[in-house]
Design a protein around this motif. Sequence first.
Motif, PDB file in Angstrom:
ATOM      1  N   THR A 150       0.860  -1.177   0.000  1.00 22.14           N
ATOM      2  CA  THR A 150       0.000   0.000   0.000  1.00 22.14           C
ATOM      3  C   THR A 150       0.897   1.228   0.000  1.00 22.14           C
ATOM      4  O   THR A 150       1.792   1.339   0.836  1.00 22.14           O
ATOM      5  N   ALA A 151       0.680   2.140  -0.934  1.00 19.20           N
ATOM      6  CA  ALA A 151       1.473   3.367  -1.018  1.00 19.20           C
ATOM      7  C   ALA A 151       0.759   4.481  -0.274  1.00 19.20           C
ATOM      8  O   ALA A 151      -0.316   4.922  -0.684  1.00 19.20           O
ATOM      9  N   PHE A 152       1.350   4.906   0.833  1.00 19.91           N
ATOM     10  CA  PHE A 152       0.797   6.005   1.613  1.00 19.91           C
ATOM     11  C   PHE A 152       1.332   7.330   1.085  1.00 19.91           C
ATOM     12  O   PHE A 152       2.369   7.388   0.423  1.00 19.91           O
ATOM     13  N   SER A 153       0.645   8.409   1.422  1.00 21.06           N
ATOM     14  CA  SER A 153       1.030   9.714   0.891  1.00 21.06           C
ATOM     15  C   SER A 153       2.246  10.293   1.584  1.00 21.06           C
ATOM     16  O   SER A 153       2.880  11.202   1.044  1.00 21.06           O
ATOM     17  N   ASP A 154       2.593   9.806   2.772  1.00 24.31           N
ATOM     18  CA  ASP A 154       3.828  10.250   3.404  1.00 24.31           C
ATOM     19  C   ASP A 154       4.262   9.238   4.454  1.00 24.31           C
ATOM     20  O   ASP A 154       3.543   8.291   4.797  1.00 24.31           O
ATOM     21  N   GLU A 155       5.474   9.452   4.976  1.00 21.95           N
ATOM     22  CA  GLU A 155       6.086   8.495   5.899  1.00 21.95           C
ATOM     23  C   GLU A 155       5.327   8.376   7.211  1.00 21.95           C
ATOM     24  O   GLU A 155       5.202   7.285   7.773  1.00 21.95           O
ATOM     25  N   GLU A 156       4.820   9.494   7.711  1.00 22.95           N
ATOM     26  CA  GLU A 156       4.104   9.457   8.980  1.00 22.95           C
ATOM     27  C   GLU A 156       2.914   8.503   8.937  1.00 22.95           C
ATOM     28  O   GLU A 156       2.657   7.767   9.894  1.00 22.95           O
ATOM     29  N   LEU A 157       2.172   8.529   7.838  1.00 21.46           N
ATOM     30  CA  LEU A 157       1.014   7.645   7.706  1.00 21.46           C
ATOM     31  C   LEU A 157       1.449   6.182   7.636  1.00 21.46           C
ATOM     32  O   LEU A 157       0.792   5.307   8.210  1.00 21.46           O
ATOM     33  N   ALA A 158       2.569   5.918   6.950  1.00 26.10           N
ATOM     34  CA  ALA A 158       3.085   4.552   6.875  1.00 26.10           C
ATOM     35  C   ALA A 158       3.491   4.055   8.261  1.00 26.10           C
ATOM     36  O   ALA A 158       3.218   2.912   8.637  1.00 26.10           O
ATOM     37  N   ILE A 159       4.139   4.916   9.023  1.00 27.25           N
ATOM     38  CA  ILE A 159       4.558   4.546  10.381  1.00 27.25           C
ATOM     39  C   ILE A 159       3.336   4.257  11.245  1.00 27.25           C
ATOM     40  O   ILE A 159       3.286   3.245  11.964  1.00 27.25           O
ATOM     41  N   GLN A 160       2.340   5.138  11.197  1.00 29.47           N
ATOM     42  CA  GLN A 160       1.149   4.948  12.017  1.00 29.47           C
ATOM     43  C   GLN A 160       0.398   3.683  11.627  1.00 29.47           C
ATOM     44  O   GLN A 160      -0.196   3.015  12.486  1.00 29.47           O
ATOM     45  N   ALA A 161       0.424   3.325  10.343  1.00 32.08           N
ATOM     46  CA  ALA A 161      -0.253   2.112   9.903  1.00 32.08           C
ATOM     47  C   ALA A 161       0.397   0.866  10.494  1.00 32.08           C
ATOM     48  O   ALA A 161      -0.291  -0.117  10.804  1.00 32.08           O
TER      49      ALA A 161
END
Length: 323
Positions: free
Chosen positions: A61-72
């Motif tokens: 899944t491609a998130f719009s930024d790193e913070e969202l990837a970390i939170q996921a």
Amino acid sequence: MSILKILGRVAIAPAALALSMAAASADTIRIALAETPSDELAAFFVALDRARANGLDYEWTAFSDEELAIQAVISGQMDIGFGTPYAAMQRSKAPLRIIFQLSKLKFFPVTTTKYSALEDLDGEPILLHSRGGGTDSIANVIEERVGITFGERSYVPGSSNRVAALLGGRADATIIDLSNKNKLMRSEAAGDFNVLEMFDVEASDEALFANLNWIQENEEDVQIFVDALLGTWQDMAEDPTIIRQETDPDGPIGQLPQEILAELDGFYKDAVEGGLYDANGGGRKAAQADLEWYSSAGQLEGDPSELNIEDFWYLAPLDAAMK
């Protein structure tokens, strides 16, 4: 918040751009990218293809930024993420650990010709990749070492997108990666821009991380993944053209515009020669460099000499792969 996944199609979700590349199953590894597929991710997708050939089932899944990837990853929506989540490691109750260094912080301050040195950027706006990410940390350390304070920080993921902002007159200063810096300074527009003198950085820009409990519960799959990554990075160090040769024409990288695919050999040749990748996956050397860098960047608390790398990295899979 749920994340939409539609096989073979693009779905817009509130928190992410989701693209699923493998049929989901109970044993599917869910990978959180911090940006959409680009030439910068071609080596990673080659490693994924190698891992799949050895039995790894995954979706990304491609998130719009790193913070969202970390939170996921912290929330359990995703299993493995892209990023350098050092601040989250200290403040989150989730035992996040890095397992592989994907790339180093080889980035360069590039500006219009109105600036000629880092000192000139005192009080000036700057365009960066993501809040809390690698370019944000570089900006923090520049402020500390040079004795300046940037003006407003704006965030646009992807070095190529920030180059476009420079070329379009929408920004006068940014920090971009090695490849895009080289492309810009080889272009007809090179005379309109300056690459400001910058200190060397050996810390991680992108790394793979996951919850330690999940890593240990999925030891076999994690080992397949790390083995594939290490093998790809070592092969790339010997012959950068291996990435173009092994890129799946039907995969996410193979579907990029032909002008980008035509430059893959040059991209990876420049990257390998520029020291962007550690052929040994980073390991303890990268971990120590990260503690020093991200402490200076204000994303880690405490004296780096007193921090324990095993609180941030889980080295067993990489150690096993190196054997």
